[in-house]
Structure formats: structure tokens, C-alpha cells
Motif scaffolding. Structure first.
Motif, short mmCIF file in Angstrom:
data_model
loop_
_atom_site.label_atom_id
_atom_site.label_comp_id
_atom_site.label_asym_id
_atom_site.label_seq_id
_atom_site.Cartn_x
_atom_site.Cartn_y
_atom_site.Cartn_z
N PRO A 99 0.98 -2.31 -11.58
CA PRO A 99 2.12 -1.74 -10.86
C PRO A 99 1.89 -1.79 -9.35
O PRO A 99 0.76 -1.76 -8.89
CB PRO A 99 2.18 -0.30 -11.37
CG PRO A 99 0.78 0.01 -11.77
CD PRO A 99 0.20 -1.29 -12.27
N THR A 100 2.99 -1.82 -8.61
CA THR A 100 2.87 -1.75 -7.16
C THR A 100 2.52 -0.32 -6.77
O THR A 100 2.56 0.60 -7.60
CB THR A 100 4.19 -2.14 -6.48
OG1 THR A 100 5.18 -1.16 -6.78
CG2 THR A 100 4.65 -3.53 -6.91
N ALA A 101 2.21 -0.12 -5.50
CA ALA A 101 1.84 1.22 -5.02
C ALA A 101 2.95 2.23 -5.23
O ALA A 101 2.69 3.42 -5.40
CB ALA A 101 1.46 1.16 -3.55
N HIS A 102 4.18 1.76 -5.24
CA HIS A 102 5.32 2.66 -5.40
C HIS A 102 5.87 2.63 -6.82
O HIS A 102 7.00 3.06 -7.07
CB HIS A 102 6.42 2.30 -4.39
CG HIS A 102 5.96 2.46 -2.98
ND1 HIS A 102 5.80 3.68 -2.37
CD2 HIS A 102 5.59 1.54 -2.06
CE1 HIS A 102 5.36 3.51 -1.14
NE2 HIS A 102 5.22 2.21 -0.93
N GLY A 103 5.08 2.12 -7.76
CA GLY A 103 5.48 2.11 -9.16
C GLY A 103 6.38 0.97 -9.57
O GLY A 103 6.89 0.96 -10.69
#
Length: 53
Positions: free
Chosen positions: A27-31
Motif C-alpha cells: 500500500p502507499t503511505a496514504h493507503g
């Protein structure tokens, strides 16, 4: 993101790193669910700033 830095240092393109992250469902840092070359570049650039500071 250590493996991402290693992949970049090893010569992988931003597109290839994004594809690798997506295939591993990272996942990216922001979900977020999808990585893009621009996102990878921003992460690597931000890590460079932290290392150089």
C-alpha cells in the motif's frame, strides 16, 4: 522502502519499481492501492533529502 532504494540504486526505473510494488500489493503511505512512477520518485527524492540533511 529499503528495497525500493536498493532497486533504484541497482538501476531499476521508476516504472519498474512501481510495477513491483503493485505486484506485491504494497500500500502507499496514504493507503492507496496503486503505485505510479511519480509517486515512487517523490518517495525516493524525499528520502534523499532526509539522508542529505
Amino acid at each position: 522502502m529499503t528495497s525500493t532504494r536498493a532497486e533504484f540504486a541497482g538501476g531499476m526505473s521508476m516504472d519498474a519499481i512501481a510495477k513491483s510494488l503493485n505486484e506485491r500489493n504494497v500500500p502507499t503511505a496514504h493507503g492507496g492501492k496503486a503505485w505510479y512512477a511519480g509517486t515512487v520518485k517523490r518517495v525516493i527524492d524525499s528520502q534523499r533529502i532526509l539522508v542529505d540533511a
